[in-house]
Write a protein that holds these residues in place. Sequence first.
Motif, PDB file in Angstrom:
ATOM      1  N   VAL A  10       0.852  -1.184   0.000  1.00  0.00           N
ATOM      2  CA  VAL A  10       0.000   0.000   0.000  1.00  0.00           C
ATOM      3  C   VAL A  10       0.889   1.235   0.000  1.00  0.00           C
ATOM      4  O   VAL A  10       1.814   1.336   0.819  1.00  0.00           O
ATOM      5  N   VAL A  11       0.622   2.163  -0.911  1.00  0.00           N
ATOM      6  CA  VAL A  11       1.341   3.424  -0.944  1.00  0.00           C
ATOM      7  C   VAL A  11       0.432   4.513  -0.385  1.00  0.00           C
ATOM      8  O   VAL A  11      -0.716   4.650  -0.805  1.00  0.00           O
ATOM      9  N   VAL A  12       0.954   5.279   0.561  1.00  0.00           N
ATOM     10  CA  VAL A  12       0.242   6.448   1.089  1.00  0.00           C
ATOM     11  C   VAL A  12       0.878   7.693   0.484  1.00  0.00           C
ATOM     12  O   VAL A  12       2.080   7.933   0.648  1.00  0.00           O
ATOM     13  N   THR A  13       0.080   8.464  -0.247  1.00  0.00           N
ATOM     14  CA  THR A  13       0.532   9.728  -0.810  1.00  0.00           C
ATOM     15  C   THR A  13      -0.398  10.829  -0.324  1.00  0.00           C
ATOM     16  O   THR A  13      -1.459  10.543   0.247  1.00  0.00           O
ATOM     17  N   PHE A  14      -0.012  12.072  -0.531  1.00  0.00           N
ATOM     18  CA  PHE A  14      -0.755  13.192   0.044  1.00  0.00           C
ATOM     19  C   PHE A  14      -1.227  14.161  -1.031  1.00  0.00           C
ATOM     20  O   PHE A  14      -0.515  14.434  -2.000  1.00  0.00           O
ATOM     21  N   ASP A  15      -2.428  14.667  -0.850  1.00  0.00           N
ATOM     22  CA  ASP A  15      -2.980  15.687  -1.736  1.00  0.00           C
ATOM     23  C   ASP A  15      -3.926  16.564  -0.928  1.00  0.00           C
ATOM     24  O   ASP A  15      -4.826  16.030  -0.264  1.00  0.00           O
ATOM     25  N   PRO A  16      -3.728  17.890  -0.880  1.00  0.00           N
ATOM     26  CA  PRO A  16      -2.728  18.649  -1.630  1.00  0.00           C
ATOM     27  C   PRO A  16      -1.311  18.457  -1.081  1.00  0.00           C
ATOM     28  O   PRO A  16      -1.113  17.782  -0.069  1.00  0.00           O
ATOM     29  N   HIS A  17      -0.365  19.084  -1.761  1.00  0.00           N
ATOM     30  CA  HIS A  17       1.024  19.003  -1.332  1.00  0.00           C
ATOM     31  C   HIS A  17       1.151  19.607   0.066  1.00  0.00           C
ATOM     32  O   HIS A  17       0.578  20.667   0.349  1.00  0.00           O
ATOM     33  N   PRO A  18       1.889  18.947   0.964  1.00  0.00           N
ATOM     34  CA  PRO A  18       2.043  19.491   2.325  1.00  0.00           C
ATOM     35  C   PRO A  18       2.543  20.933   2.372  1.00  0.00           C
ATOM     36  O   PRO A  18       2.170  21.686   3.276  1.00  0.00           O
ATOM     37  N   GLU A  19       3.367  21.345   1.404  1.00  0.00           N
ATOM     38  CA  GLU A  19       3.868  22.716   1.395  1.00  0.00           C
ATOM     39  C   GLU A  19       2.732  23.729   1.299  1.00  0.00           C
ATOM     40  O   GLU A  19       2.814  24.832   1.846  1.00  0.00           O
ATOM     41  N   GLN A  20       1.676  23.364   0.586  1.00  0.00           N
ATOM     42  CA  GLN A  20       0.540  24.275   0.431  1.00  0.00           C
ATOM     43  C   GLN A  20      -0.143  24.528   1.773  1.00  0.00           C
ATOM     44  O   GLN A  20      -0.538  25.656   2.083  1.00  0.00           O
ATOM     45  N   VAL A  21      -0.282  23.484   2.557  1.00  0.00           N
ATOM     46  CA  VAL A  21      -0.975  23.598   3.840  1.00  0.00           C
ATOM     47  C   VAL A  21      -0.067  24.212   4.904  1.00  0.00           C
ATOM     48  O   VAL A  21      -0.496  25.069   5.692  1.00  0.00           O
TER      49      VAL A  21
END
Length: 320
Positions: A50-61
């Motif tokens: 299982v791959v966990v990815t993030f959206d939106p990019h953490p830099e945005q938040v």
Amino acid sequence: MRRWDGLGDIPTDWGRSVVAIGVFDGVHRGHQAILASAVAHGRDLGLPVVVVTFDPHPEQVLRGRTPSVLTQVDRRVALLGERGADAVCVLPFTKELSALSPEEFVRLILVDRLGAAAVVVGEDFRFGHRAAGDVAVLARLGEEFGFGADGVKLVAEGETITSTRVRGFLDEGDVAGAAELLGRPHRVIGEIVHGAARGRELLGFPTANMDLPPDTAVPGDGVYAGWLGRLEPATGHQTRWPAAISVGTNPTFDGAERTVEAYALDRDDLELYGLMMVVDFTARIRGQERFDDIDELIVAMRRDVDRCREVLTAETDDTP
């Protein structure tokens, strides 16, 4: 391959798994090394990956700025699947998520929801509130919760392969350098929309004008050789044509809006309006120029098309 949008999508009866975590924007060769390690662990343990990815990019938040996106989330998920992921969890990155302590992150996401037997990350991975967690913290928590932790050494050729370096190459128009780090040509995806129609009516080169998400990573202004393609949703196959691609503001016509336009070489019969298309960038032909008149521009465009044809013919001839 399964896709889960948020923790609520994960089946309640999901068993144990090997988990890889990261933003994975670009799914570049460094990311591919992490995926390869996770797949190897999955094979050894007989467990899905299982791959966990993030959206939106953490830099945005976290910092209010969004790095240009190398792969929009749908493309990213597809690439992760091609690299061996059995499931991808697209985790919304929120202030609440960023406030979790490393222990809370591990327990709530990796243990309770994904049943992690092994967790694979890049050696520079940080997680939890104020990035308090690193690979050493992950390994300590793994001992507590019953999973192994693998911090994969970052791929380096002179410099470490990072998404930031890929963006730097693209900003400079060095699409060949970006492709070397990505392991494939850089691609943008968007709907074909009506433009000013100068290509068809005035210049003799009908172009497909792309409407791209505003945060898309687009190469620096100039003319490129590449491929214009149409994905077939039913089959997943792609029909593509060699193309000359223009990125920029059309300064000869005093343009202000930055556009991406692609001319399928020697084709004036394509009806592409309203279709989702892809453009793959192969080589830079020249930078953006302003010409004194339309005739001078047409001469340059003919020269560009000839050069694109040479580059793409050579690329096809070199393909095994």
